[in-house]
Design an enzyme around this catalytic site. Structure first.
Site, PDB file in Angstrom:
ATOM      1  N   LYS A  15       0.849  -1.205   0.000  1.00  0.00           N
ATOM      2  CA  LYS A  15       0.000   0.000   0.000  1.00  0.00           C
ATOM      3  C   LYS A  15       0.876   1.244   0.000  1.00  0.00           C
ATOM      4  CE  LYS A  15      -4.344  -1.596   0.729  1.00  0.00           C
ATOM      5  NZ  LYS A  15      -5.184  -2.204   1.703  1.00  0.00           N
ATOM      6  N   LYS A  41      -2.611 -11.665 -11.466  1.00  0.00           N
ATOM      7  CA  LYS A  41      -3.339 -12.325 -10.378  1.00  0.00           C
ATOM      8  C   LYS A  41      -4.740 -11.707 -10.230  1.00  0.00           C
ATOM      9  CE  LYS A  41      -3.605 -12.782  -5.512  1.00  0.00           C
ATOM     10  NZ  LYS A  41      -3.263 -12.490  -4.188  1.00  0.00           N
ATOM     11  N   LYS A  46      -9.537  -7.903  -6.506  1.00  0.00           N
ATOM     12  CA  LYS A  46     -10.461  -6.761  -6.552  1.00  0.00           C
ATOM     13  C   LYS A  46      -9.719  -5.482  -6.906  1.00  0.00           C
ATOM     14  CE  LYS A  46     -11.968  -7.552  -2.552  1.00  0.00           C
ATOM     15  NZ  LYS A  46     -12.254  -8.825  -1.973  1.00  0.00           N
TER      16      LYS A  46
HETATM   17  P1  ADP Z   1      -8.412  -9.394  -3.251  1.00  0.00           P
HETATM   18  O1  ADP Z   1      -6.993  -9.541  -3.728  1.00  0.00           O
HETATM   19  O2  ADP Z   1      -9.372  -9.511  -4.372  1.00  0.00           O
HETATM   20  O3  ADP Z   1      -8.642  -8.154  -2.421  1.00  0.00           O
HETATM   21  P2  ADP Z   1      -8.441 -10.771  -0.749  1.00  0.00           P
HETATM   22  O4  ADP Z   1      -7.116 -10.175  -0.445  1.00  0.00           O
HETATM   23  O5  ADP Z   1      -9.637 -10.278  -0.003  1.00  0.00           O
HETATM   24  O6  ADP Z   1      -8.691 -10.643  -2.312  1.00  0.00           O
HETATM   25  O7  ADP Z   1      -8.303 -12.351  -0.606  1.00  0.00           O
HETATM   26  C1  ADP Z   1      -9.116 -13.185   0.190  1.00  0.00           C
HETATM   27  C2  ADP Z   1      -8.569 -14.597   0.143  1.00  0.00           C
HETATM   28  O8  ADP Z   1      -8.588 -15.096  -1.208  1.00  0.00           O
HETATM   29  C3  ADP Z   1      -7.109 -14.682   0.583  1.00  0.00           C
HETATM   30  O9  ADP Z   1      -6.909 -15.834   1.376  1.00  0.00           O
HETATM   31  C4  ADP Z   1      -6.346 -14.755  -0.698  1.00  0.00           C
HETATM   32  O10 ADP Z   1      -5.165 -15.441  -0.548  1.00  0.00           O
HETATM   33  C5  ADP Z   1      -7.298 -15.477  -1.625  1.00  0.00           C
HETATM   34  N1  ADP Z   1      -7.081 -14.978  -2.998  1.00  0.00           N
HETATM   35  C6  ADP Z   1      -7.366 -13.754  -3.463  1.00  0.00           C
HETATM   36  N2  ADP Z   1      -7.061 -13.633  -4.788  1.00  0.00           N
HETATM   37  C7  ADP Z   1      -6.567 -14.835  -5.161  1.00  0.00           C
HETATM   38  C8  ADP Z   1      -6.070 -15.354  -6.408  1.00  0.00           C
HETATM   39  N3  ADP Z   1      -6.048 -14.627  -7.522  1.00  0.00           N
HETATM   40  N4  ADP Z   1      -5.636 -16.628  -6.424  1.00  0.00           N
HETATM   41  C9  ADP Z   1      -5.684 -17.388  -5.306  1.00  0.00           C
HETATM   42  N5  ADP Z   1      -6.124 -16.959  -4.113  1.00  0.00           N
HETATM   43  C10 ADP Z   1      -6.573 -15.702  -4.017  1.00  0.00           C
END
Ligand code: ADP
Ligand code: TRP
Length: 324
Positions: free
Chosen positions: A112, A191, A194
Site C-alpha cells: 500500500k 493475479k 479486486k
Molecule cells: P483481493 O486480492 O481480491 O482483495 P483478498 O485479499 O480479499 O482478495 O483475498 C481473500 C482470500 O482469497 C485470501 O486468502 C487470498 O489469498 C485469496 N485470494 C485472493 N485472490 C486470489 C487469487 N487470484 N488466487 C488465489 N487466491 C486468491
C-alpha cells in the site's frame, strides 16, 4: 486438528477467493476432528471499506455466499469477527510484544505504501489482529491463499515470543495452501484481485459472467499454431470449472492448433455456468431468509466467544493483567 480462517467482506467474492481460499475451508469442515471456525473479517475490512452501509451489506452477503458455497453451520462455526470482542483485547496483549520491524516487513502494508496510499495504524497492525484471530481459538491449521502465508508466520512469531516470555500460553498454528490453485489469473492474466479490477465474480448472473469471459485478453499468436495449454489464461481458468474429461479434450485442442480463442471462451463460459449453477440456486434460497442467516451467525458468535474467552483469560493470567 482445528481449522480457522477469515475472509474480508470488501466486495463480492471472486474465483480467486473461492479457488484460493474458500474451497479449502469447506473441504476442511469435514476433516477437522476438533472443529472448524470461519468468520467474516469485518474489522480488517474496516481498514479499506469506509462506508457503513456497504460494510454491513458485504458482511451479510459474505455469510450468505459462504453458506451457498457449502459451509455447513452444523459442522463449522460461522460468525462475524466483531461479534467476538475478546479478540481485540487479545490483540492488545500481542501488540505490546510486537517489534515494529516485523510489521514494516509485511507485504500488505509495504504494498500500500509503495502504491502511494496513506497507511494508518490499523493497516500497519493488521497482521497482529489476524494473529489474535488465530490464537483466540487455539487453531492448529489456517487455510489461506498463498499471499497470506506471511501473516501466518507473523502469528507464529508473536505466539512463540509470548510463550517464551510468559510461559506456554498459545497453540502454534500452521498455514495450509492449496498448491494447484494458489494463484488464479484474472481477466488480464495478472493475479485476480479486486484491486486490479480483473475479477470474475462467483455470483454474477450467468449472462454478465459470459460477457466478462468474452473480454478476457488473449495473446496475438495466430490461432492455427499449436499451443502449450499450460500457462494460458483461458486454459487455466477452464481447468478450474470444467470436467476432467473436457479439460483433457481442451488440452488436446490447444496442442493440435487450428482453434479460435472465441470457441475456448465460449467453452469456458458454458463450463462456468454449469459449475456455479447449484451454488447460485442455493444463494437465492439463503438470500431470501436473512433472519435465519443472522441467527446462524449469532449462534456461531456465542460458541466462538466461549472459546476466545478461555484463551484470553489464559493470556491475561500469563502476562499479569489478571489475578493481581
Ligand atoms: P483481493 O486480492 O481480491 O482483495 P483478498 O485479499 O480479499 O482478495 O483475498 C481473500 C482470500 O482469497 C485470501 O486468502 C487470498 O489469498 C485469496 N485470494 C485472493 N485472490 C486470489 C487469487 N487470484 N488466487 C488465489 N487466491 C486468491
Ligand atoms: N487477512 C486475511 C485476508 O485478507 C483475512 C483474515 C483475517 C484471516 N483474519 C484471519 C485469514 C485469520 C486467516 C486467519 O484474506
Amino acid at each position: 486438528m482445528r481449522a480457522l480462517s477469515g475472509i474480508q467482506p470488501t466486495g463480492p467474492f471472486h474465483w480467486g477467493n473461492y479457488f484460493g481460499a474458500i474451497q479449502q475451508y469447506i473441504a476442511l469442515q469435514d476433516e477437522c476432528d476438533d472443529g472448524s471456525y470461519y468468520f467474516i473479517a469485518n474489522l480488517h475490512a474496516l481498514t479499506t471499506v469506509r462506508d457503513k452501509d456497504k460494510l454491513r451489506q458485504y458482511t451479510l452477503d459474505g455469510a450468505i455466499d459462504l453458506l451457498a458455497l457449502g459451509l455447513d453451520p452444523d459442522k463449522a462455526v460461522l460468525f462475524v469477527q466483531s461479534d467476538v470482542p475478546e479478540v481485540t483485547e487479545l490483540c492488545w496483549l500481542l501488540l505490546t510484544g510486537t517489534p515494529m520491524g516485523l510489521l514494516e516487513r509485511c507485504v500488505s502494508y509495504k504494498d500500500k505504501l509503495a502504491k502511494g496510499l496513506k497507511a494508518d495504524a490499523g493497516l500497519f497492525t493488521y497482521p497482529v489482529l489476524q494473529a489474535a484471530d488465530i490464537l483466540a481459538y487455539d487453531a492448529t491449521v489456517v487455510p489461506v491463499g498463498e499471499d497470506q502465508l506471511q501473516h501466518i508466520e507473523v502469528c507464529r512469531d508473536l505466539a512463540q515470543s509470548f510463550n517464551h516470555h510468559f510461559g506456554e500460553t498459545f497453540v502454534l498454528p500452521k498455514g495450509k495452501v492449496l498448491d494447484q490453485s494458489a494463484r488464479v489469473p484474472g481477466t488480464d492474466g495478472e493475479k485476480m484481485s479486486k484491486s486490479y479490477g480483473n475479477t470474475l465474480a462467483v455470483f454474477d448472473e450467468a449472462k454478465a459472467q459470459r460477457k466478462q469471459i468474452m473480454r478476457i485478453q488473449t495473446d496475438s499468436r495466430p490461432m492455427d499454431e499449436p499451443k502449450d495449454p499450460d500457462g494460458d489464461v483461458l486454459f487455466d481458468l477452464f481447468k478450474l470449472v470444467a470436467t476432467e474429461y473436457d479439460v483433457g479434450r481442451m488440452a488436446a485442442t490447444y496442442r493440435q492448433g487450428g482453434f479460435g480463442y472465441g470457441d475456448v471462451k465460449k467453452a469456458l463460459a458454458d463450463a462456468a455456468e454449469a459449475y456455479w449453477a447449484p451454488a447460485r440456486e442455493r444463494r437465492a434460497e439463503w438470500a431470501a431468509k436473512p433472519g435465519e442467516v443472522r441467527e446462524i451467525l449469532a449462534a456461531g458468535a456465542a460458541k466462538a466467544r466461549q472459546r476466545a474467552a478461555d484463551v484470553l483469560r489464559r493470556a491475561q493470567q500469563a502476562c499479569g493483567v489478571r489475578g493481581w
